[in-house]
Design an enzyme around this catalytic site. Structure first.
Site, PDB file in Angstrom:
ATOM      1  N   ASP A  13       2.217   5.677  -6.408  1.00  0.00           N
ATOM      2  CA  ASP A  13       3.506   5.819  -5.654  1.00  0.00           C
ATOM      3  C   ASP A  13       4.922   5.748  -6.425  1.00  0.00           C
ATOM      4  O   ASP A  13       5.872   6.114  -6.128  1.00  0.00           O
ATOM      5  CB  ASP A  13       3.603   4.377  -4.859  1.00  0.00           C
ATOM      6  N   HIS A  23       0.919  -1.273   0.003  1.00  0.00           N
ATOM      7  CA  HIS A  23       0.187   0.008  -0.032  1.00  0.00           C
ATOM      8  C   HIS A  23       0.755   1.273   0.017  1.00  0.00           C
ATOM      9  O   HIS A  23       1.949   1.376  -0.927  1.00  0.00           O
ATOM     10  CB  HIS A  23      -0.856  -0.008   1.215  1.00  0.00           C
ATOM     11  N   HIS A  47      -2.253  -2.149  -9.728  1.00  0.00           N
ATOM     12  CA  HIS A  47      -3.496  -1.666  -8.910  1.00  0.00           C
ATOM     13  C   HIS A  47      -4.621  -2.713  -8.719  1.00  0.00           C
ATOM     14  O   HIS A  47      -4.959  -3.346  -9.446  1.00  0.00           O
ATOM     15  CB  HIS A  47      -4.042  -0.379  -9.571  1.00  0.00           C
TER      16      HIS A  47
END
Ligand SMILES: CC(=O)SCCNC(=O)CCNC(=O)[C@H](O)C(C)(C)COP(=O)(O)OP(=O)(O)OC[C@H]1O[C@@H](n2cnc3c(N)ncnc32)[C@H](O)[C@@H]1OP(=O)(O)O
Ligand SMILES: O=C([O-])CC(=O)C(=O)O
Length: 381
Positions: free
Chosen positions: A311, A221, A260
């Site tokens: 990210d 995450h 994802h």
């Protein structure tokens, strides 16, 4: 009767509740906060406007935003008892643990008396989380007791000021706004769902946020931005990046910052943070990290049809701003606290305790065995 889990492992694809805060991947790749498209928000809004939107449900007027910003600036000072705890946390602690502890200590010192005080608790967390991180960081790494009540207009500028000991440039402030806007909210991701589960027991705001920080910490995450940095800094140039990735894919390693759970073809936040990373690389006259990241993007799509998530390009962008890698995920906390808190409010407003069922996979009913008759199940060497 227990129903078999739909959508398989990880509750993927299952609707677990309602929210008016965010849509993720509705048109395959779109993202909206309270109906506003992420690209518009990242281009035009400050992070504080977005935090206000999430927490109060509408974009603020000029007067409302001024008052909100004033309150956030006013609440930056840390209580002495919190600073004393932070001074005892060693430099080799994980900064996400520092954030979790800081949130928890604040909850001890300023307990949310009842839910009518939830907005005060939220604003105080938004205002203090950057100071919690930087106070600990500067004390443990440089033996400095910094002032956490800066006069910077925004949370991003305030953070960079405390980190670098000087005001951030216009460019860096703009990147921080965009970054914090992009990270602020994402529907029922793991950390937000954690916060909602905690809220559904009618627990307090600080417990919900501390629990969410624990969920965000993992590399699958929020921790992926740090893991992505660890990867790209090993790459000397684009050709080397290609080789490193091909070797890792051959040995079936996961590449952090890619893929994802909801988006299938792209993460809309990627294009935005990628542009900022490019700008920063040009300013720094140091294209390597951007170039290797871009090559990673090409290789991952060509080989696996996997795309960078929010990210991946955050890693190079933060690095270009001189932010130490281990502080990357805590920045995510400074932003996502707006989304978590908004979800806690939403859960509280229409609550039923979240308590799903499990498919039982254990032994059939069996008879009790007295301890002296038991045979060890642990194999002997
Ligand atoms: C802000 C955020 O939290 S964004 C997410 C940050 N996390 C990361 O970047 C960690 C790396 N990525 C991952 O681990 C995953 O893509 C997750 C956790 C984000 C999503 O997990 P899932 O929904 O289970 O992934 P998904 O079902 O799409 O995976 C499909 C296949 O692609 C593979 N895959 C997914 N991501 C990656 C990756 N980053 N590298 C290599 N292979 C991957 C999976 O192993 C799976 O292969 P399999 O079918 O052979 O088992
Ligand atoms: O939605 C998810 O699963 C993870 C994510 O991108 C986020 O929390 O920003």
């Amino acid at each position: 009767m227990v129903q078999k889990a739909l959508g398989g492992a990880g509750l993927r694809g299952q609707v677990a509740g309602k929210t008016a805060l965010c849509t993720v991947g509705k048109s395959g790749s779109g993202l909206t906060y309270c109906g506003y498209d992420i690209s518009e928000l990242a281009a035009h809004a400050t992070f504080e406007e977005v935090a206000y939107l999430l927490v109060y449900g509408e974009l603020p007027t000029v007067t409302e935003l001024e008052a909100f910003n004033h309150r956030l600036r006013h609440h930056r000072r840390l209580p002495l008892a919190l600073k004393e705890v932070l001074e005892r946390i060693p430099a080799n602690a994980h900064p996400m643990d520092v954030m979790r502890t800081g949130c928890s200590v604040l909850g001890n010192l300023e307990t949310e008396a009842d839910f009518s005080h939830q907005d005060e608790a939220i604003e105080r967390l938004l205002a203090t989380l950057p100071g919690i991180l930087c106070y600990w960081y500067q004390f443990s790494h440089h033996e400095k007791r910094i002032e956490t009540a800066t006069d910077d207009d925004s949370i991003g500028a305030h953070f960079l000021h405390m980190l670098h000991g000087k005001k951030a440039s216009e460019l860096h402030q703009a990147v921080m706004h965009a970054s914090l806007v992009l990270y602020a909210e994402h529907e029922f991701n793991a950390s937000t769902f954690t916060a909602r589960v905690c809220a559904s027991t009618l627990s307090d705001m600080h417990s919900c946020v501390a629990a969410a920080i624990g969920s965000l910490r993992g590399p699958l995450h929020g921790g992926a931005n740090e893991a992505a940095m660890a990867l790209i800094e090993t790459m000397t140039d684009a050709e080397h990046a290609e080789k490193v990735l091909m070797d890792k894919l051959a040995s079936k390693e996961k590449i952090m910052g890619f893929g994802h759970a909801v988006y299938r073809t792209s993460d809309p936040r990627n294009a935005i943070i990628k542009q900022w990373s490019k700008r920063l690389s040009e300013e720094a006259e140091s294209p390597r990290l951007f170039d290797v990241s871009e090559r990673c993007e090409q290789v991952m799509w060509r080989e696996k049809e996997l795309f960078p998530n929010a990210d991946f390009f955050h890693a190079s962008a933060y690095h270009y701003m001189g932010i130490p890698t281990k502080l990357f995920t805590p920045i995510f906390v400074m932003s996502r606290v707006a989304g978590w808190a908004a979800h806690v409010k939403e859960q509280r407003a229409d609550n039923r305790i979240i308590r799903p069922s499990a498919d039982y996979t254990g032994p059939e009913p069996r008879s009790w065995v007295p301890i002296e008759q038991r045979v060890s199940a642990i194999p002997t060497e």
